[in-house]
Scaffold this active site. Structure first.
Site, PDB file in Angstrom:
ATOM      1  N   GLY A  47       8.846   6.993   2.650  1.00 19.40           N
ATOM      2  CA  GLY A  47       8.939   6.550   4.031  1.00 19.40           C
ATOM      3  C   GLY A  47       7.738   6.985   4.848  1.00 19.40           C
ATOM      4  O   GLY A  47       7.360   6.339   5.809  1.00 19.40           O
ATOM      5  N   ASN A  48       7.134   8.082   4.434  1.00 20.95           N
ATOM      6  CA  ASN A  48       6.011   8.613   5.189  1.00 20.95           C
ATOM      7  C   ASN A  48       4.673   8.019   4.798  1.00 20.95           C
ATOM      8  O   ASN A  48       3.712   8.124   5.527  1.00 20.95           O
ATOM      9  CB  ASN A  48       5.915  10.128   4.981  1.00 20.95           C
ATOM     10  N   GLY A  49       4.589   7.442   3.630  1.00 21.77           N
ATOM     11  CA  GLY A  49       3.306   6.924   3.167  1.00 21.77           C
ATOM     12  C   GLY A  49       3.219   7.015   1.656  1.00 21.77           C
ATOM     13  O   GLY A  49       4.193   7.323   0.977  1.00 21.77           O
ATOM     14  N   LYS A  50       2.009   6.748   1.146  1.00 26.04           N
ATOM     15  CA  LYS A  50       1.852   6.734  -0.308  1.00 26.04           C
ATOM     16  C   LYS A  50       1.742   8.141  -0.880  1.00 26.04           C
ATOM     17  O   LYS A  50       1.268   9.052  -0.221  1.00 26.04           O
ATOM     18  CB  LYS A  50       0.597   5.955  -0.675  1.00 26.04           C
ATOM     19  N   VAL A  51       2.168   8.279  -2.134  1.00 27.00           N
ATOM     20  CA  VAL A  51       2.035   9.547  -2.836  1.00 27.00           C
ATOM     21  C   VAL A  51       1.118   9.324  -4.034  1.00 27.00           C
ATOM     22  O   VAL A  51       1.298   8.378  -4.796  1.00 27.00           O
ATOM     23  CB  VAL A  51       3.403  10.065  -3.319  1.00 27.00           C
ATOM     24  N   ILE A  80       1.705   7.243  -7.279  1.00 27.70           N
ATOM     25  CA  ILE A  80       2.913   7.462  -8.091  1.00 27.70           C
ATOM     26  C   ILE A  80       4.178   7.160  -7.317  1.00 27.70           C
ATOM     27  O   ILE A  80       5.270   7.182  -7.860  1.00 27.70           O
ATOM     28  CB  ILE A  80       2.985   8.913  -8.651  1.00 27.70           C
ATOM     29  N   LYS A 116       0.444  13.643  -0.762  1.00 24.49           N
ATOM     30  CA  LYS A 116       1.101  12.708   0.136  1.00 24.49           C
ATOM     31  C   LYS A 116       0.192  12.509   1.327  1.00 24.49           C
ATOM     32  O   LYS A 116      -0.236  13.474   1.957  1.00 24.49           O
ATOM     33  CB  LYS A 116       2.430  13.327   0.579  1.00 24.49           C
ATOM     34  N   ILE A 139       5.846   5.468  -3.245  1.00 27.01           N
ATOM     35  CA  ILE A 139       5.668   5.124  -1.848  1.00 27.01           C
ATOM     36  C   ILE A 139       6.892   5.630  -1.108  1.00 27.01           C
ATOM     37  O   ILE A 139       8.008   5.208  -1.385  1.00 27.01           O
ATOM     38  CB  ILE A 139       5.528   3.607  -1.667  1.00 27.01           C
ATOM     39  N   ASP A 199      18.884  13.720   4.029  1.00 24.72           N
ATOM     40  CA  ASP A 199      18.641  12.526   3.211  1.00 24.72           C
ATOM     41  C   ASP A 199      18.717  12.878   1.728  1.00 24.72           C
ATOM     42  O   ASP A 199      17.799  12.597   0.962  1.00 24.72           O
ATOM     43  CB  ASP A 199      17.274  11.931   3.580  1.00 24.72           C
TER      44      ASP A 199
END
Ligand SMILES: *[C@@H]1O[C@H](CO)[C@@H](O)[C@H](O)[C@H]1NC(C)=O
Ligand SMILES: *[C@@H]1O[C@H](CO)[C@@H](O)[C@H](O)[C@H]1NC(C)=O
Ligand SMILES: *[C@@H]1O[C@H](CO)[C@@H](O)[C@H](O)[C@H]1NC(C)=O
Ligand SMILES: *[C@@H]1O[C@H](CO)[C@@H](O)[C@H](O)[C@H]1NC(C)=O
Ligand SMILES: *[C@@H]1O[C@H](CO)[C@@H](O)[C@H](O)[C@H]1NC(C)=O
Ligand SMILES: *[C@@H]1O[C@H](CO)[C@@H](O)[C@H](O)[C@H]1NC(C)=O
Ligand SMILES: *[C@@H]1O[C@H](CO)[C@@H](O)[C@H](O)[C@H]1NC(C)=O
Ligand SMILES: *[C@@H]1O[C@H](CO)[C@@H](O)[C@H](O)[C@H]1NC(C)=O
Length: 681
Positions: free
Chosen positions: A356-360, A352, A374, A354, A472
């Site tokens: 900064g840390n990876g895919k969700v 659902i 995540k 993407i 952020d």
């Protein structure tokens, strides 16, 4: 049995095709008849400059005729071998960005291209469209979250999209198998070799003068049949954004028959664009910066070392045992099997987002509870540290306007996984910017969400024993639950700080467009920098515009200009004007608040507590104190003393724009922006 004559004929045929189809060229410097050029591209002293020194500049240069990609009507692709020399150099006192791309494109011109992160190749609409028929190798000096960029200095393979199919940090493999990092935009002359043969692509780079490294930087299997049309143009494109740097090509060879053609490139007596070592590197600020950075690095190393030693000891005793702090703070631990089942084995269709840390991923736990999962892979230590920061803070924070962490799970080798509450209504940016009519948030909903976010930030700043900075705040980090309550997400960047201290890091964290000028300058985040981010959020939500869009002044500058002309209401989102349901006075008050929060001087910005009061104080009449607050803020905003101070410091008349202030602040920057800025997230 094949007749020898047939074989001979076949060979003759192949050679015939080869001779017709072969394209070879070598340019040691270019003249105007060598290339088709578009946009801001220029040729000077036989050097090709894809962009000029302006912001939001972009350009493109193509070999003048189409080249064939197939040897016959068969689907076999012709191989190709190309080599070129490029230089990307920063300008003095400017933050450098964004990059250049070696491209195959189906047509001339540069329609559908836009600058900044789109690199003069695509725009927001056509990026990722399979009908682009574009193949490129990007040399990108910015980490864009939306394209899943690995860092701010990478080489990537792009197929119809700026989301690279594979990418590596830039550098080369020396003969002794050590990897040498290269900084793409330090002005150095770099040679690149790109070969494609039998669906195997290799990309190699090295400083000019070094012989071609034996091991390529990228060795990737890719069938380009579906990408290439029968004939295609080949060339380069590049772009700047709010950040500016030069993008030059000094020489170029190309062949689809002879893989040795690059030997004809002349590598001596090339011009050099390396900026003179400025006094910045000897300045006090720089030395202080380096000293502080070194101390931080040493400090972190010691802490990490101690943690590792402790962890190892524990592991040896009991593999499954939790650390004390895990037990104390972290929510439920879940099994990997449960999460694997919940996300259908982390299938692509469940993705659902993407970050900064990876895919969700979206997941459904046994019992039907929907969650967002995540997943962060172990490979990258920086990411792991970001993850740990996120978990250790978010696991302890509970507030109705923060996205709740339900649990986590950790694999011995592989990924670390976080499970959050699923937010049914997605992120705020999808309800404010380009979206279907039916999804657009009404004015009252927008205000409610802003209030929610303000409450969340206030809780982070003051509601807990340690001050937590979000760092952020932006529309894509605000999620909407099923009741359309706004909840602040993504604490990957949040760090803990004792009350009353300002936090400092050796590199700036945040997203361009939301970053306060003092953060760009010094890397120092504080509660006031979160207030700045919140100010930009207010403006984008009220105006329905992103903080930075191609070819437009930054949103904050634009709204400020309208206020000065007494036409603030023109800033309101056009679609809201059509929908109605707002109160002009409230619109003005909210925009004023946004401007004040996003004020360049951090001392002039209100605290989150004041912000919450102004947002809540709709009926300020009953509560004179809040009415007072409102008036106080407005007066502060309208007083031009601070502006005239900046004007004097700039030594010129007229009100400076936010951009100018930013620039004057950043000219005293001690580190190059590429080292300190991280876009995305
Ligand atoms: C440009 O270069 C080509 C070869 O690369 C050469 O044939 C042509 O004469 C040059 N034209 C000018 C105007 O220098
Ligand atoms: C860059 O090019 C554009 C148009 O191509 C022009 O308007 C602008 O002035 C140029 N900037 C510089 C710094 O040369
Ligand atoms: C190849 O394409 C040409 C037209 O481009 C056609 O005339 C020819 O018959 C085709 N050959 C085969 C073997 O399909
Ligand atoms: C992108 O380019 C296409 C033309 O190729 C155009 O129709 C579209 O409006 C552009 N989108 C944006 C966001 O500029
Ligand atoms: C390059 O990327 C590949 C695939 O992501 C990875 O396996 C490899 O380790 C990377 N190499 C370097 C030097 O980072
Ligand atoms: C690239 O990878 C292919 C297989 O994936 C391998 O056969 C080839 O030797 C590699 N090339 C280099 C130069 O490492
Ligand atoms: C590449 O893909 C095409 C179809 O998309 C196929 O016909 C061709 O055989 C493939 N080539 C290789 C080398 O796998
Ligand atoms: C390939 O190019 C190299 C360098 O220009 C040249 O020496 C060699 O003769 C070429 N080979 C063929 C088959 O044309």
């Amino acid at each position: 049995m094949v007749h020898p004559l047939h074989l001979l004929l076949l060979l003759a045929q192949i050679f015939f095709f080869q001779s017709i189809l072969a394209v070879d060229f070598v340019f040691n410097g270019f003249n105007s008849s060598d290339l088709l050029i578009y946009g801001d591209t220029t040729l000077e002293s036989r050097v090709l400059s894809l962009t000029n020194a302006s912001t939001f500049s972009m350009g493109r240069a193509l070999f003048p005729s189409k080249i064939p990609t197939r040897s016959s009507n068969s689907s076999d692709l012709l191989p190709f071998s190309t080599s070129f020399i490029f230089s990307i150099a920063p300008y003095e006192k400017k933050l450098p960005g964004h990059g250049l791309v070696f491209i195959f494109v189906p047509s001339t011109g540069m329609e559908g291209a836009s600058s900044s992160q789109h690199l003069g190749l695509f725009n927001r609409t056509n990026n990722g469209n399979p009908s682009n028929h574009v193949f490129g190798i990007e040399f990108d000096v910015f980490a864009n979250q939306e394209f899943g960029d690995i860092n701010d200095n990478h080489v990537g393979v792009d197929v119809n999209s700026l989301t690279s199919v594979t990418a590596n940090k830039s550098g080369y493999w020396a003969d002794d198998e050590t990897f040498e990092d290269l900084r793409l935009n330090n002005g150095g002359n770099y040679q690149v070799w790109i070969d494609y043969l039998d669906s195997q692509l290799s990309v190699t780079m090295a400083p000019v003068g070094l012989s071609r490294p034996r091991r390529p930087l990228i060795n990737f299997s890719i069938n380009l049949s579906g990408v290439f049309l029968g004939e295609t143009y080949v060339g380069f494109c590049g772009a700047t954004g709010l950040l500016v740097e030069s993008h030059r090509i000094l020489g170029w060879s190309f062949s689809n028959s002879n893989f040795s053609i690059s030997q004809e490139l002349i590598l001596t007596n090339l011009p050099s664009f390396v900026p003179p070592k400025s006094s910045v590197f000897r300045s006090k600020a720089f030395i202080t910066g380096i000293t502080v950075a070194t101390i931080i690095v040493i400090g972190c190393s010691i802490v990490i070392y101690l943690l590792l030693v402790k962890r190892k000891g524990r592991r040896a005793r009991d593999r499954e045992a939790m650390e004390d702090w895990e037990l104390e703070y972290w929510p439920h631990r879940m099994t990997y099997q449960d999460i694997y089942a919940a996300t259908k084995g982390f299938s692509e269709e469940n993705v659902i987002g993407i970050g900064g840390n990876g895919k969700v991923y979206k997941g459904v736990l046994v019992g039907g509870v929907e969650v967002a999962v995540k997943r962060i892979s172990h490979e990258n230590n920086d990411k792991l540290r970001e993850f740990l920061a996120e978990v250790s803070s978010l696991g302890r924070l509970k507030h109705r306007n923060l996205v709740r962490l339900r649990g986590w799970c950790k694999k011995e080798k592989g990924s670390l996984i976080l499970i959050y509450d699923y937010m049914e209504n997605g992120s705020l940016d999808k309800r404010v910017f380009e979206c279907e009519e039916s999804l657009i948030l009404k004015w009252e909903d927008r205000i409610r969400v802003l209030k929610d976010v303000a409450a969340g930030v206030l809780y982070l700043h003051e509601g807990w024993e340690a001050r937590v900075l979000h760092r952020d705040i932006k529309a894509s980090n605000v999620l909407l639950d099923k009741d359309m309550n706004g909840r602040l997400a993504d604490f990957g960047l949040a760090r803990m700080h004792g009350h009353g201290q300002t936090a400092s890091t050796s590199r700036v964290i945040g997203t361009v467009g939301y970053m306060a000028p003092e953060v760009v300058r010094s890397g120092r985040a504080s509660a006031q920098t979160d207030v700045f981010g919140f100010g930009v959020l207010i403006l984008e939500v009220a105006c329905g515009q992103r903080p930075i869009e191609d070819g437009k002044p930054p949103l904050v500058d634009w709204v400020w200009g309208l206020m000065e002309q007494g036409e603030l209401v023109l800033a309101l989102d056009q679609r809201l004007k059509a929908m109605g349901g707002f109160d002009i006075e409230e619109v003005e008050r909210v925009l004023h608040l946004g401007l004040l929060c996003a004020y360049p001087d951090p001392r002039a910005r209100p605290t989150m507590r004041q912000v919450v009061k102004v947002l809540e104080g709709k009926s300020g009449v009953e509560e004179p104190e809040e009415e007072g607050m409102d008036v106080y803020l407005l007066n502060k905003l309208r007083s031009t003393t601070m502006w005239s101070k900046y004007r004097r410091s700039l030594g010129r008349g007229g009100h400076p724009t936010f951009g100018e202030i930013r620039q004057s602040l950043s000219s005293s920057m001690s580190l190059s922006s590429s080292e300190i800025i991280k876009e995305g997230r």
